[in-house]
Design a protein around this motif. Structure first.
Motif, PDB file in Angstrom:
ATOM      1  N   GLY A  92      38.566  36.050  46.416  1.00  0.00           N
ATOM      2  CA  GLY A  92      38.556  35.192  46.531  1.00  0.00           C
ATOM      3  C   GLY A  92      37.651  34.073  46.391  1.00  0.00           C
ATOM      4  O   GLY A  92      37.695  32.868  46.642  1.00  0.00           O
ATOM      5  N   ARG A 110      32.798  40.302  47.756  1.00  0.00           N
ATOM      6  CA  ARG A 110      33.742  39.661  48.055  1.00  0.00           C
ATOM      7  C   ARG A 110      35.116  39.565  47.053  1.00  0.00           C
ATOM      8  O   ARG A 110      34.955  38.668  46.296  1.00  0.00           O
ATOM      9  CB  ARG A 110      33.198  38.842  49.452  1.00  0.00           C
ATOM     10  CG  ARG A 110      32.407  37.595  48.272  1.00  0.00           C
ATOM     11  CD  ARG A 110      32.996  36.404  48.949  1.00  0.00           C
ATOM     12  NE  ARG A 110      33.865  35.574  49.245  1.00  0.00           N
ATOM     13  CZ  ARG A 110      33.804  34.319  48.984  1.00  0.00           C
ATOM     14  NH1 ARG A 110      33.014  33.821  49.446  1.00  0.00           N
ATOM     15  NH2 ARG A 110      35.571  33.867  49.493  1.00  0.00           N
ATOM     16  N   GLN A 152      37.061  39.279  53.801  1.00  0.00           N
ATOM     17  CA  GLN A 152      37.322  39.754  51.945  1.00  0.00           C
ATOM     18  C   GLN A 152      36.799  40.091  51.470  1.00  0.00           C
ATOM     19  O   GLN A 152      36.722  40.553  50.232  1.00  0.00           O
ATOM     20  CB  GLN A 152      37.375  38.186  51.378  1.00  0.00           C
ATOM     21  CG  GLN A 152      38.181  37.358  51.957  1.00  0.00           C
ATOM     22  CD  GLN A 152      38.147  35.890  50.747  1.00  0.00           C
ATOM     23  OE1 GLN A 152      37.524  35.650  50.056  1.00  0.00           O
ATOM     24  NE2 GLN A 152      38.676  34.553  50.946  1.00  0.00           N
TER      25      GLN A 152
END
Length: 200
Positions: free
Chosen positions: A95, A93, A61
């Motif tokens: 998420g 990253r 990610q």
């Protein structure tokens, strides 16, 4: 004839009982040792599985978001790792789950480093940290001899450093590799390799 047991019969019975007790204790002790070893092995397996899953999730990610250094003077690449860096790798990253509904970004700045045989994962609570920002540090993997991260560059070559020198300076801040290779040498498990495809 009188009823009861003779002294010899009592001694024989006690001897048999002592032998049976010793055998029973030996079997119990062996079963207890086996159960403890199985429990330790299971806990170790879970630790390694969780640690590798966390690393795979972070690397898959990676987002093209550079950050400012703590002094605010320069920008740091979205992904930075290899020779000459204080940590093993630093990355931004996506998420980052926000189940508490706090007012913050879903992007997260994460770092990995190897300290005394332990791979540590740390993250900043804000993307552009200041000198007063304290990272949250967690031990992720223990009993590690070495860890190496390689990156698949635009020419499809594995390189040990990111950003690679072949990239123009204006692209080094945000360009991500196509994939990441994680190589970990555990003291008890031996060598483990993971290939991670970077999303996007």
């Amino acid at each position: 004839a009188t009823g009861g047991f003779t002294l010899i019969e009592m001694l024989v019975a006690l001897l048999i009982m002592a032998i049976m007790s010793a055998l029973g204790y030996g079997i119990y002790r062996q079963a207890r040792i086996s159960a403890d070893r199985a429990g330790e092995s299971l806990a170790r397996t879970r630790e390694i599985e969780f640690g590798l899953r966390m690393m795979v999730q972070d690397f898959s990610q990676i987002m093209p978001r550079p950050v400012r250094d703590p002094l605010g003077e320069t920008r740091l690449p979205a992904l930075r790792g290899g020779v000459g860096t204080a940590t093993l790798v630093d990355l931004t990253r996506g998420g980052w789950s926000n189940t508490a509904g706090m007012q913050r970004s879903t992007l997260q700045r994460v770092s990995y480093q190897l300290v005394n045989g332990t791979v540590q994962r740390s993250y900043q609570v804000v993307l552009d940290a200041t000198s007063s920002t304290q990272p949250v540090v967690k031990d992720l993997l223990t009993n590690v001899n070495s860890i190496q991260v390689n990156y698949l560059d635009p020419n499809h070559n594995w390189v040990p450093q990111w950003p690679p020198a072949v990239l123009p300076a204006n692209e080094q801040m945000w360009t991500r590799p196509a994939a990441v290779e994680i190589l970990i040498d555990f003291k008890d498990w031996g060598k483990v390799r993971r290939l991670v495809e970077v999303a996007g």
